[in-house]
Design a protein around this motif. Structure first.
Motif, PDB file in Angstrom:
ATOM      1  N   MET A   1      24.440  27.931  29.616  1.00 25.62           N
ATOM      2  CA  MET A   1      25.900  27.854  29.524  1.00 25.62           C
ATOM      3  C   MET A   1      26.491  28.197  30.890  1.00 25.62           C
ATOM      4  O   MET A   1      26.263  29.273  31.409  1.00 25.62           O
ATOM      5  N   LYS A   2      27.247  27.307  31.496  1.00 28.88           N
ATOM      6  CA  LYS A   2      27.735  27.565  32.844  1.00 28.88           C
ATOM      7  C   LYS A   2      29.229  27.861  32.903  1.00 28.88           C
ATOM      8  O   LYS A   2      29.701  28.477  33.849  1.00 28.88           O
ATOM      9  N   ASN A   3      29.990  27.455  31.920  1.00 28.98           N
ATOM     10  CA  ASN A   3      31.424  27.461  32.082  1.00 28.98           C
ATOM     11  C   ASN A   3      32.130  28.786  31.843  1.00 28.98           C
ATOM     12  O   ASN A   3      33.310  28.897  32.106  1.00 28.98           O
ATOM     13  N   GLN A   4      31.427  29.808  31.328  1.00 26.00           N
ATOM     14  CA  GLN A   4      32.088  31.108  31.205  1.00 26.00           C
ATOM     15  C   GLN A   4      32.429  31.660  32.593  1.00 26.00           C
ATOM     16  O   GLN A   4      33.483  32.267  32.792  1.00 26.00           O
ATOM     17  N   ASN A   5      31.568  31.428  33.553  1.00 23.09           N
ATOM     18  CA  ASN A   5      31.876  31.833  34.930  1.00 23.09           C
ATOM     19  C   ASN A   5      33.038  31.026  35.499  1.00 23.09           C
ATOM     20  O   ASN A   5      33.854  31.537  36.268  1.00 23.09           O
ATOM     21  N   GLU A   6      33.110  29.765  35.140  1.00 25.28           N
ATOM     22  CA  GLU A   6      34.218  28.930  35.603  1.00 25.28           C
ATOM     23  C   GLU A   6      35.534  29.401  34.992  1.00 25.28           C
ATOM     24  O   GLU A   6      36.577  29.371  35.652  1.00 25.28           O
ATOM     25  N   ILE A   7      35.495  29.836  33.739  1.00 20.40           N
ATOM     26  CA  ILE A   7      36.688  30.396  33.111  1.00 20.40           C
ATOM     27  C   ILE A   7      37.148  31.633  33.871  1.00 20.40           C
ATOM     28  O   ILE A   7      38.338  31.809  34.159  1.00 20.40           O
ATOM     29  N   ASP A   8      36.203  32.498  34.208  1.00 15.64           N
ATOM     30  CA  ASP A   8      36.540  33.725  34.936  1.00 15.64           C
ATOM     31  C   ASP A   8      37.180  33.411  36.284  1.00 15.64           C
ATOM     32  O   ASP A   8      38.122  34.089  36.712  1.00 15.64           O
ATOM     33  N   LYS A   9      36.664  32.394  36.970  1.00 14.96           N
ATOM     34  CA  LYS A   9      37.235  32.001  38.260  1.00 14.96           C
ATOM     35  C   LYS A   9      38.685  31.540  38.076  1.00 14.96           C
ATOM     36  O   LYS A   9      39.572  31.916  38.847  1.00 14.96           O
ATOM     37  N   TYR A  10      38.929  30.757  37.042  1.00 15.90           N
ATOM     38  CA  TYR A  10      40.287  30.281  36.742  1.00 15.90           C
ATOM     39  C   TYR A  10      41.224  31.450  36.438  1.00 15.90           C
ATOM     40  O   TYR A  10      42.356  31.510  36.933  1.00 15.90           O
ATOM     41  N   LEU A  11      40.751  32.412  35.640  1.00 18.08           N
ATOM     42  CA  LEU A  11      41.571  33.559  35.267  1.00 18.08           C
ATOM     43  C   LEU A  11      41.833  34.470  36.470  1.00 18.08           C
ATOM     44  O   LEU A  11      42.927  35.031  36.612  1.00 18.08           O
ATOM     45  N   ASP A  12      40.841  34.621  37.340  1.00 18.45           N
ATOM     46  CA  ASP A  12      41.032  35.452  38.529  1.00 18.45           C
ATOM     47  C   ASP A  12      42.056  34.840  39.486  1.00 18.45           C
ATOM     48  O   ASP A  12      42.811  35.561  40.155  1.00 18.45           O
ATOM     49  N   GLU A  13      42.092  33.541  39.564  1.00 21.15           N
ATOM     50  CA  GLU A  13      43.100  32.880  40.398  1.00 21.15           C
ATOM     51  C   GLU A  13      44.504  33.152  39.848  1.00 21.15           C
ATOM     52  O   GLU A  13      45.465  33.292  40.620  1.00 21.15           O
ATOM     53  N   MET A  14      44.625  33.253  38.536  1.00 23.17           N
ATOM     54  CA  MET A  14      45.889  33.584  37.907  1.00 23.17           C
ATOM     55  C   MET A  14      46.320  35.007  38.291  1.00 23.17           C
ATOM     56  O   MET A  14      47.490  35.276  38.559  1.00 23.17           O
ATOM     57  N   ILE A  15      45.354  35.918  38.334  1.00 22.45           N
ATOM     58  CA  ILE A  15      45.646  37.300  38.718  1.00 22.45           C
ATOM     59  C   ILE A  15      46.086  37.359  40.179  1.00 22.45           C
ATOM     60  O   ILE A  15      47.036  38.069  40.531  1.00 22.45           O
ATOM     61  N   GLU A  16      45.402  36.616  41.047  1.00 22.94           N
ATOM     62  CA  GLU A  16      45.752  36.605  42.467  1.00 22.94           C
ATOM     63  C   GLU A  16      47.182  36.111  42.676  1.00 22.94           C
ATOM     64  O   GLU A  16      47.908  36.616  43.542  1.00 22.94           O
ATOM     65  N   LYS A  17      47.596  35.148  41.881  1.00 19.96           N
ATOM     66  CA  LYS A  17      48.966  34.639  41.965  1.00 19.96           C
ATOM     67  C   LYS A  17      49.957  35.733  41.580  1.00 19.96           C
ATOM     68  O   LYS A  17      51.010  35.897  42.226  1.00 19.96           O
ATOM     69  N   ALA A  18      49.634  36.498  40.545  1.00 18.38           N
ATOM     70  CA  ALA A  18      50.505  37.597  40.111  1.00 18.38           C
ATOM     71  C   ALA A  18      50.570  38.685  41.191  1.00 18.38           C
ATOM     72  O   ALA A  18      51.632  39.271  41.435  1.00 18.38           O
ATOM     73  N   GLU A  19      49.432  38.950  41.844  1.00 18.12           N
ATOM     74  CA  GLU A  19      49.414  39.958  42.911  1.00 18.12           C
ATOM     75  C   GLU A  19      50.301  39.525  44.075  1.00 18.12           C
ATOM     76  O   GLU A  19      50.976  40.361  44.692  1.00 18.12           O
ATOM     77  N   ARG A  20      50.302  38.237  44.381  1.00 19.80           N
ATOM     78  CA  ARG A  20      51.149  37.752  45.473  1.00 19.80           C
ATOM     79  C   ARG A  20      52.633  37.953  45.146  1.00 19.80           C
ATOM     80  O   ARG A  20      53.445  38.253  46.027  1.00 19.80           O
ATOM     81  N   LYS A  21      52.994  37.803  43.878  1.00 18.18           N
ATOM     82  CA  LYS A  21      54.382  38.038  43.465  1.00 18.18           C
ATOM     83  C   LYS A  21      54.761  39.501  43.659  1.00 18.18           C
ATOM     84  O   LYS A  21      55.879  39.820  44.061  1.00 18.18           O
ATOM     85  N   ILE A  22      53.821  40.394  43.357  1.00 14.06           N
ATOM     86  CA  ILE A  22      54.074  41.822  43.566  1.00 14.06           C
ATOM     87  C   ILE A  22      54.257  42.108  45.051  1.00 14.06           C
ATOM     88  O   ILE A  22      55.161  42.848  45.452  1.00 14.06           O
ATOM     89  N   ASP A  23      53.417  41.509  45.891  1.00 12.00           N
ATOM     90  CA  ASP A  23      53.545  41.681  47.339  1.00 12.00           C
ATOM     91  C   ASP A  23      54.919  41.222  47.828  1.00 12.00           C
ATOM     92  O   ASP A  23      55.564  41.893  48.645  1.00 12.00           O
ATOM     93  N   GLN A  24      55.352  40.076  47.335  1.00 13.05           N
ATOM     94  CA  GLN A  24      56.645  39.527  47.735  1.00 13.05           C
ATOM     95  C   GLN A  24      57.790  40.427  47.312  1.00 13.05           C
ATOM     96  O   GLN A  24      58.752  40.642  48.057  1.00 13.05           O
ATOM     97  N   LEU A  25      57.690  40.983  46.111  1.00 15.82           N
ATOM     98  CA  LEU A  25      58.742  41.867  45.618  1.00 15.82           C
ATOM     99  C   LEU A  25      58.851  43.117  46.491  1.00 15.82           C
ATOM    100  O   LEU A  25      59.952  43.525  46.876  1.00 15.82           O
ATOM    101  N   PHE A  26      57.704  43.718  46.833  1.00 13.35           N
ATOM    102  CA  PHE A  26      57.747  44.925  47.666  1.00 13.35           C
ATOM    103  C   PHE A  26      58.206  44.605  49.084  1.00 13.35           C
ATOM    104  O   PHE A  26      58.851  45.438  49.731  1.00 13.35           O
ATOM    105  N   ALA A  27      57.881  43.419  49.574  1.00 16.66           N
ATOM    106  CA  ALA A  27      58.347  43.025  50.904  1.00 16.66           C
ATOM    107  C   ALA A  27      59.871  42.913  50.928  1.00 16.66           C
ATOM    108  O   ALA A  27      60.530  43.352  51.881  1.00 16.66           O
ATOM    109  N   ARG A  28      60.435  42.333  49.864  1.00 13.25           N
ATOM    110  CA  ARG A  28      61.904  42.229  49.764  1.00 13.25           C
ATOM    111  C   ARG A  28      62.534  43.617  49.667  1.00 13.25           C
ATOM    112  O   ARG A  28      63.555  43.891  50.306  1.00 13.25           O
TER     113      ARG A  28
END
Length: 305
Positions: free
Chosen positions: A1-28
């Protein structure tokens, strides 16, 4: 089974996007606080020096600090909503995507449906009140407000210039940004795991499932979790860490040394079938490679030199 790791990669990219929003908020927020402090120096300083005594006249300092605290409170209310939305997405996406894989591998319909709002809320609720998301963010907000108040007061008492005062505030807000990012990532990963665990509970009624610890292949992975990588236990079994944690999955080890900032995940083996691929992370870049444990990966890196 290979796609559980692919799911994790997709979910981690979602987290990284949320972290960038936090960075932007603190910068403002930093920009606005700097503008506020600059206005204080322009209006009340004498020969470029802004004294504590001058700012205490007519309750000036308290008014400025209260305004900053009000804005930071607004920021953290926004962060809370954003992280709550992130957790819901992490849980649902992993629940449904993992469910599809279980059905595909077992070649059996398992009766999965989209979780209701009530189910999601119940699943994500931390049993320890002090560790629930609102409490964690409230504590961080209070720390940030207190640190800013102290830094401004100490800077004024020392007769510091605007530049030194701004540097103090950079550190105070940097602390808050780092803490908010850590909370977002830790809680999001917990939601990921819970989504996969809950879907696996349903799948286990129709297929033989075992669970395997899956560590991130990079140099930041803590030594204890490198040793756990590839460890397979029964569906209802537990993992034991060298740090003292014992739990049913990564980030659910009931031990801060294991859970905080952990990036490991859980993979369920359907009828004994192991993953075909894994994600290797070197120099900040993700690379899909044939499945191997951390120990095997480390040996390969040494061979390659």
């Amino acid at each position: 089974m290979k796609n559980q790791n692919e799911i994790d990669k997709y979910l981690d990219e979602m987290i990284e996007k949320a972290e960038r929003k936090i960075d932007q908020l603190f910068a403002r927020r930093m920009k606005e606080i700097k503008n506020q402090i600059a206005a204080m120096y322009d209006k009340y300083s004498r020969d470029g020096e802004l004294s504590y005594t001058e700012m205490n006249k007519y309750n000036r300092l308290r008014k400025e600090l209260d305004f900053i605290a009000e804005k930071i409170d607004e920021d953290f209310r926004f962060i809370l909503k954003q992280i709550e939305l992130l957790l819901e997405k992490q849980y649902v996406e992993n629940y449904l995507r993992s469910a599809y894989l279980y059905e595909f591998e077992a070649q059996a319909k398992m009766g999965f449906a989209i979780p209701t709002a009530a189910v999601i809320v119940a699943a994500l609720a931390n049993p320890i009140p002090e560790l629930r998301l609102p409490a964690l963010l409230e504590a961080t907000r209070d720390q940030v407000v207190t640190r800013i108040s102290i830094e401004i007061s100490q800077g004024l008492q020392a007769g510091e210039s605007y530049a030194k005062m701004a540097a103090r505030l950079e550190k105070a807000l940097g602390f808050g940004r780092k803490k908010a990012r850590t909370i977002a990532r830790t809680e999001a990963h917990r939601a990921q795991i819970l989504g996969r665990l809950d879907s696996a509970k349903k799948a286990a009624k129709k297929a033989n499932l075992k669970k395997m610890w899956d560590s991130t292949l990079d140099t930041r992975t803590r030594i204890g979790h490198r040793k756990l990588d590839g460890k397979v236990v029964p569906f209802n079994g537990v993992f034991k860490s060298i740090y003292g944690g014992v739990g049913i999955a990564p980030r659910l080890m009931h031990n801060p040394k294991d859970d905080i900032n952990c990036r490991c995940t859980i993979i369920f083996l359907v009828n004994g079938q192991k993953p075909e691929i894994k994600v290797s992370r070197i120099d900040g870049k993700n690379t899909i490679i044939p499945y191997m444990t951390y120990e095997e990966w480390e040996k390969q890196l040494k061979k390659e030199g």
